[in-house]
Design a protein around this motif. Structure first.
Motif, PDB file in Angstrom:
ATOM      1  N   PHE A 224       0.924  -1.284   0.026  1.00  8.95           N
ATOM      2  CA  PHE A 224      -0.139   0.005   0.060  1.00  8.95           C
ATOM      3  C   PHE A 224       0.742   1.302   0.079  1.00  8.95           C
ATOM      4  O   PHE A 224       0.380   2.332   0.393  1.00  8.95           O
ATOM      5  N   LYS A 469      -7.817   4.801  -0.393  1.00  9.03           N
ATOM      6  CA  LYS A 469      -7.785   3.595  -1.338  1.00  9.03           C
ATOM      7  C   LYS A 469      -7.363   4.271  -2.583  1.00  9.03           C
ATOM      8  O   LYS A 469      -6.536   3.753  -3.391  1.00  9.03           O
ATOM      9  N   GLN A 472      -3.862   5.290  -2.710  1.00  3.29           N
ATOM     10  CA  GLN A 472      -2.895   4.117  -2.890  1.00  3.29           C
ATOM     11  C   GLN A 472      -2.916   3.371  -4.355  1.00  3.29           C
ATOM     12  O   GLN A 472      -1.898   2.857  -4.862  1.00  3.29           O
ATOM     13  N   GLU A 473      -4.093   3.393  -4.872  1.00  2.27           N
ATOM     14  CA  GLU A 473      -4.103   2.730  -6.083  1.00  2.27           C
ATOM     15  C   GLU A 473      -3.354   3.573  -7.421  1.00  2.27           C
ATOM     16  O   GLU A 473      -2.562   3.031  -8.059  1.00  2.27           O
ATOM     17  N   THR A 476       0.572   3.263  -6.496  1.00  4.19           N
ATOM     18  CA  THR A 476       1.202   2.056  -6.555  1.00  4.19           C
ATOM     19  C   THR A 476       1.374   1.907  -7.936  1.00  4.19           C
ATOM     20  O   THR A 476       2.492   1.642  -8.544  1.00  4.19           O
ATOM     21  N   LYS A 477       0.454   2.154  -9.003  1.00  5.94           N
ATOM     22  CA  LYS A 477       0.439   1.802 -10.459  1.00  5.94           C
ATOM     23  C   LYS A 477       1.141   2.751 -11.066  1.00  5.94           C
ATOM     24  O   LYS A 477       1.931   2.525 -12.022  1.00  5.94           O
ATOM     25  N   GLU A 482       3.190   1.097 -14.085  1.00 10.28           N
ATOM     26  CA  GLU A 482       2.061   0.658 -15.303  1.00 10.28           C
ATOM     27  C   GLU A 482       1.189   1.753 -15.783  1.00 10.28           C
ATOM     28  O   GLU A 482       0.760   2.056 -16.938  1.00 10.28           O
TER      29      GLU A 482
ATOM     30  N   TYR B  84     -22.884   4.760  -7.508  1.00  4.68           N
ATOM     31  CA  TYR B  84     -21.695   4.824  -6.941  1.00  4.68           C
ATOM     32  C   TYR B  84     -20.509   3.735  -7.817  1.00  4.68           C
ATOM     33  O   TYR B  84     -20.968   2.985  -8.341  1.00  4.68           O
ATOM     34  N   ASP B  86     -17.409   2.930  -7.806  1.00  7.59           N
ATOM     35  CA  ASP B  86     -16.814   1.673  -7.299  1.00  7.59           C
ATOM     36  C   ASP B  86     -17.440   0.714  -7.400  1.00  7.59           C
ATOM     37  O   ASP B  86     -16.994  -0.528  -7.559  1.00  7.59           O
ATOM     38  N   GLU B  89     -17.545  -1.214 -10.693  1.00  6.85           N
ATOM     39  CA  GLU B  89     -16.329  -2.102 -10.726  1.00  6.85           C
ATOM     40  C   GLU B  89     -16.340  -3.183 -10.016  1.00  6.85           C
ATOM     41  O   GLU B  89     -15.899  -4.180 -10.617  1.00  6.85           O
ATOM     42  N   GLU B 175      -2.183  -6.415 -13.250  1.00  2.00           N
ATOM     43  CA  GLU B 175      -3.766  -6.665 -13.326  1.00  2.00           C
ATOM     44  C   GLU B 175      -3.979  -7.643 -14.424  1.00  2.00           C
ATOM     45  O   GLU B 175      -4.696  -8.659 -14.102  1.00  2.00           O
ATOM     46  N   THR B 260      -4.110  -6.936  -3.932  1.00  5.02           N
ATOM     47  CA  THR B 260      -2.898  -5.695  -3.636  1.00  5.02           C
ATOM     48  C   THR B 260      -3.808  -4.583  -4.244  1.00  5.02           C
ATOM     49  O   THR B 260      -4.573  -4.578  -4.960  1.00  5.02           O
ATOM     50  N   PRO B 261      -3.491  -3.191  -3.796  1.00  5.92           N
ATOM     51  CA  PRO B 261      -4.027  -2.291  -4.182  1.00  5.92           C
ATOM     52  C   PRO B 261      -3.644  -2.010  -5.845  1.00  5.92           C
ATOM     53  O   PRO B 261      -4.586  -1.513  -6.523  1.00  5.92           O
ATOM     54  N   MET B 262      -2.646  -2.698  -6.392  1.00  3.82           N
ATOM     55  CA  MET B 262      -2.300  -2.612  -7.766  1.00  3.82           C
ATOM     56  C   MET B 262      -3.330  -3.277  -8.474  1.00  3.82           C
ATOM     57  O   MET B 262      -3.523  -3.449  -9.879  1.00  3.82           O
ATOM     58  N   TYR B 264      -6.747  -3.836  -7.536  1.00  6.85           N
ATOM     59  CA  TYR B 264      -8.063  -3.547  -7.040  1.00  6.85           C
ATOM     60  C   TYR B 264      -8.906  -3.600  -8.301  1.00  6.85           C
ATOM     61  O   TYR B 264     -10.020  -3.817  -8.233  1.00  6.85           O
ATOM     62  N   SER B 265      -8.327  -2.698  -9.406  1.00  2.85           N
ATOM     63  CA  SER B 265      -9.392  -2.420 -10.324  1.00  2.85           C
ATOM     64  C   SER B 265      -9.850  -3.898 -11.017  1.00  2.85           C
ATOM     65  O   SER B 265     -10.778  -3.918 -11.869  1.00  2.85           O
ATOM     66  N   ASP B 268     -11.133  -6.444  -6.978  1.00  2.00           N
ATOM     67  CA  ASP B 268     -11.900  -5.914  -5.773  1.00  2.00           C
ATOM     68  C   ASP B 268     -13.147  -6.598  -6.033  1.00  2.00           C
ATOM     69  O   ASP B 268     -14.014  -6.081  -7.132  1.00  2.00           O
ATOM     70  N   TYR B 273     -15.000  -5.746  -0.796  1.00  2.00           N
ATOM     71  CA  TYR B 273     -15.525  -4.542  -0.459  1.00  2.00           C
ATOM     72  C   TYR B 273     -16.222  -4.138   0.587  1.00  2.00           C
ATOM     73  O   TYR B 273     -16.213  -3.374   1.502  1.00  2.00           O
ATOM     74  N   ARG B 276     -14.030  -4.119   3.792  1.00  2.00           N
ATOM     75  CA  ARG B 276     -13.654  -2.967   3.949  1.00  2.00           C
ATOM     76  C   ARG B 276     -14.640  -2.010   4.209  1.00  2.00           C
ATOM     77  O   ARG B 276     -14.309  -1.345   5.448  1.00  2.00           O
TER      78      ARG B 276
END
Lengths: 515, 317
Positions: A224, A469, A472-473, A476-477, A482, B84, B86, B89, B175, B260-262, B264-265, B268, B273, B276
């Protein structure tokens, strides 16, 4: 034959019933004071009150039971027994605390995490302490400065005091550097960003750990993007263990995550990552992996708590290296003014749930014991044989271990002086100077940020802004390459649209009030 | 008129007869009924009573004021959800991963069971079977750790890549690989365990069918295709229906331990969700709304597929 069969079935059924009821009925016991009454303790005519204290993030050690000498002493002095309630190993404290509240299984006093204090305050679940504190916890009341109490008052809509704040007058964290690595590559302490990078390159290429392999990670951080604040601090980004904080940007209090400083910092970190100067596994490093890398003599520059260095030094010694760790004075970056983020006041430390009102006086009495100057000696040294031993007439603290009971305390009040005492007590003489020096360097760079003591109510309704959130996204990317750095502008826009703008407005209103 | 009255009387007496029979039945087999009681109580206490708690999806639930004291907000939570970004996604990720699991993970144990069935040396069969069951007993925390290690910079996968002169890839933060990793690790962990029911169904197949097929000149492969597989179909259908009912419930443990946050897209999902937002941040109403939404979709899918299956008389009900 048939009868036997029925009897067997019935027995099985009863067993099942017993199992069900046995699992559900051991709740009440913990609330009422212990009535088993140990044989000793004859002077107090009344049974001592038991106060359940919830605290997470405990150090090494076992949970002490009520027969512990340490707790018995506290009980004797205050008439209150300290009963620790903590999270089981491996569980998430924020999750645990929310479940505890949801099941109405309240401790008498708790150390809130993850903004739970705001839920308690806003929904009337917290006890107002304005009148109780001066009466039952006079020492804590006096010792904690008025400034901190004022910040606490701004955290509630009715201006009352709902929690006891933490006071930390010195920076807790510091940018750390392996001086022995620096010597091994024959360089001077870096003064500018360029020199810092050159040093990292030397760390990467010149084998400072001397094992003949190119396995050095010049600098590292955790998943993170946490615990790499030093790289942000140089650019004047207010960062708290990887969470962007609120400070003055563009003349007003703003989110550090969307500042120009942040963009510059991320661009720099991206560069480090691409050249292998930042551990390429940074964003996959869990806490223990990260610690293992430092302990195994692989990391040259990192960010952590100097007061907790003992463990790392021991681990490095076990690997046959003699580390010398120093504070890294933040290298100068053109156009930015670096600083180490310091949050000194107003972070919630103890809160009493309204449901535990009956026992509140006892809870405060217990709390006050640890703030009382008369008990300072005991709070620092504890019981002889358990927490310290006497060598040449002087008390020396024993190291904590997994087998010994934890030393329970409640005060979280750190100033220059108390830290000095702590360093003297917890480090062997030859290391004390080293740790003190690190703090000196960190203190010189540290600055209290404008958002110090800001209540988490500002985030209400915007949990994703609160959890960082989105930040962090993007961080990191972009860093792993990336996304291009230009994506940062998109982040600023998205952040504002998804609630950041509204939160900023609230923060600015709060700042006007608190200033 | 008379006819109608007659029919009515008949119906009535039939009802009476039925209830009489039920009472008789209970008297006769009271032990059996007693034995099922804990199960019924379990469902009432742990499934039906908590169901009532779903009303907080229509409230702004405040934990200290309880259900009675929290204000009602109607469909606000659902409207918020649908607007929303998110959530879209998260929903897309959930549906995609669910689909991949259905396509790749669901058939895996069937194929493996058919392969097991062809192993003639008993000891070998048992050993291999046990080896395949083993990962099921590891928790996802452990498996997640193993996956991270295997795919780390110094991990075996990158070591092999290096041998062939390729630069290492940090798979867990890309990803592109995330969903593949989820499906493969899921297969690795659960495929052996999944074969148990199929193997049991295979043993139940009458051997004379195979004998007949052999006489007709069918080889092993043909026997599998024309005998084993068709006779497995009812089992497959039932398991498929049970699976489809949980279509959007992917299992929190697996994804949470790989995320991991990388990623998420792409990774997640609803459960992570909800964890969290609900468990960590205390937004109980919003997350209950999500849970309800998820269940309704699951129910709708189950109903549709059950209708389809009933056409070939293999539905669940």
């Amino acid at each position: 034959m048939k009868k036997n069969y029925y009897v067997f079935m019935l027995a099985a059924f009863l067993m099942a019933l017993l199992l069900i009821s046995g699992c559900s009925s051991n709740e009440e016991a913990s609330e009422t004071p212990d009535e088993s009454g140990e044989t000793g303790n004859s002077e107090g005519s009344d049974e001592a009150a038991v106060v359940t204290v919830f605290k997470s993030h405990m150090g090494k050690g076992t949970k002490p039971d009520s027969s512990s000498e340490h707790l018995q002493y506290v009980k004797e002095k205050t008439g209150v027994e300290y009963e620790l309630m903590t999270t089981p190993p491996g569980s998430d404290p924020a999750e645990y605390i929310n479940l505890m509240i949801a099941s109405e299984d309240f401790p008498d006093i708790l150390r809130p995490i993850g903004g739970v204090e705001q839920t308690l305050i806003n929904q009337g679940g917290a006890l107002a302490l304005d009148e109780l504190l001066p009466k039952y916890a006079p020492n804590a009341w006096e010792k904690i400065p008025e400034e901190a109490w004022n910040i606490v008052r701004t955290a509630s809509p009715d201006g009352k005091i709902y929690y006891i704040p933490k006071v930390y007058m010195i920076p807790e964290r510091a940018a750390l550097l392996r001086k022995d690595w620096l010597d091994a590559v024959g360089m001077e302490m870096p003064k500018t960003l360029e020199e810092y990078k050159e040093m990292l390159i030397a760390f990467r290429d010149q084998d400072p750990n001397g094992n003949g392999k190119q396995d050095e990670l010049p600098t590292s951080g955790r998943e993170f993007g946490r615990w790499m604040d030093h790289l942000f601090a140089m650019f004047g980004v207010a960062m708290w263990e990887g969470y962007p904080e609120w400070d003055i940007y563009n003349g007003e209090i703003n989110y550090a995550g969307t500042s120009e400083n942040m963009k510059a910092a991320i661009a720099f970190i991206r560069e480090l990552y691409a050249e292998g100067l930042l551990d390429n596994e940074t964003f996959l490093n869990k806490g223990d992996v990260w610690a293992a890398k430092v302990n195994n003599n692989l990391v040259g520059s990192w960010y952590h708590l100097p007061a907790n260095l003992g463990e790392k030094i021991t681990a490095l010694r076990e690997g046959n290296t003699e580390p010398y760790i120093v504070g890294l004075p933040l290298p100068e970056v053109e156009g930015f003014e670096g600083f180490i983020t310091q949050k000194s006041m107003g972070e919630p430390e103890w809160i009493i749930p309204k449901a535990s009102e009956e026992n509140a006086i006892n809870a405060l009495k217990l709390l006050d014991f640890f703030y009382n100057p008369e008990n300072e000696e005991f709070v620092t040294y504890g019981i002889e044989g358990m927490q310290h031993e006497v060598v040449d007439g002087e008390k020396v603290l024993l190291p904590s271990s997994d087998e010994k009971p934890l030393v329970l305390g409640m005060a979280n009040f750190t100033t220059d002086e108390t830290m000095k005492v702590r360093i003297e007590n917890s480090f062997p003489e030859e290391e004390q100077q080293m740790i003190t020096d690190i703090f000196e360097v960190s203190k010189a760079d540290a600055r209290r940020i404008a958002g110090d003591g800001m209540p988490s109510t500002v985030y209400e309704g915007y949990p994703d802004i609160q959890s960082h959130k989105l930040f962090q996204e993007y961080l990191t990317k972009i860093v792993i390459g990336e996304w291009p750095i230009e994506k940062f502008d998109e982040f600023v826009e998205t952040w504002n649209q998804s609630g950041g703008e509204e939160v900023t407005k609230r923060v600015q209103e709060w700042y006007e009030k608190a200033k | 008129m008379e006819e109608q009255a007659k029919v009515l009387a008949q119906n009535k007496s039939r009802k009476q007869l039925l209830s009489n029979r039920l009472v008789k039945n209970i008297r006769k087999h009271w032990v059996l009924y007693l034995m099922i009681l804990p199960g019924i109580i379990y469902y009432i206490v742990f499934k039906y009573i908590p169901l009532l708690g779903s009303v907080i999806a229509f409230q702004d639930y405040q934990i200290f004021n309880g259900i009675a004291g929290s204000p009602w907000v109607g469909l606000d939570n659902f409207i918020h959800l649908l607007n929303y970004e998110d959530f879209h996604e998260v929903l897309r990720n959930t549906a995609l991963i669910a689909l991949y699991q259905l396509i790749f993970q669901f058939p895996a144990p069937i194929i493996l069971a058919l392969l097991f069935n062809e192993v003639r040396i008993l000891i070998l069969k048992k050993t291999v079977q046990s080896l395949f069951y083993l990962p099921h007993f590891l928790s996802w925390v452990v498996v997640g750790g193993i996956v991270f290690e295997l795919l780390a910079n110094q991990g075996i996968v990158n070591a092999i890549r290096e041998m062939f002169g390729y630069a290492p890839i940090l798979f867990m933060q890309e990803e592109a690989y995330f969903r593949t990793i989820v499906v493969i690790s899921g297969i690795w962990k659960e495929v052996g365990w999944g074969t148990i029911i199929y193997l049991a169904a295979i043993t139940a197949i009458n051997p004379s069918l195979y004998e007949a097929a052999v006489i007709d000149g069918a080889n092993r492969f043909k026997q599998t295709i024309y005998i084993t597989l068709p006779l497995l179909l009812p089992t497959i259908t039932v398991l498929f229906l049970l699976n489809i009912g949980n279509f959007l419930e992917l299992g929190f443990d697996q994804i949470f331990n790989l995320l991991t946050p990388m990623t998420y897209s792409v990774g997640d999902i609803i459960e992570t969700y909800v964890y969290r937002a609900g468990v960590l941040q205390g937004q109980y109403s919003l997350t209950t709304a999500i849970g309800l939404f998820q269940s309704v979709i699951g129910f709708a899918l189950l109903w549709i597929f059950n209708r389809l299956a009933r056409k070939s008389e293999q539905g669940l009900w």
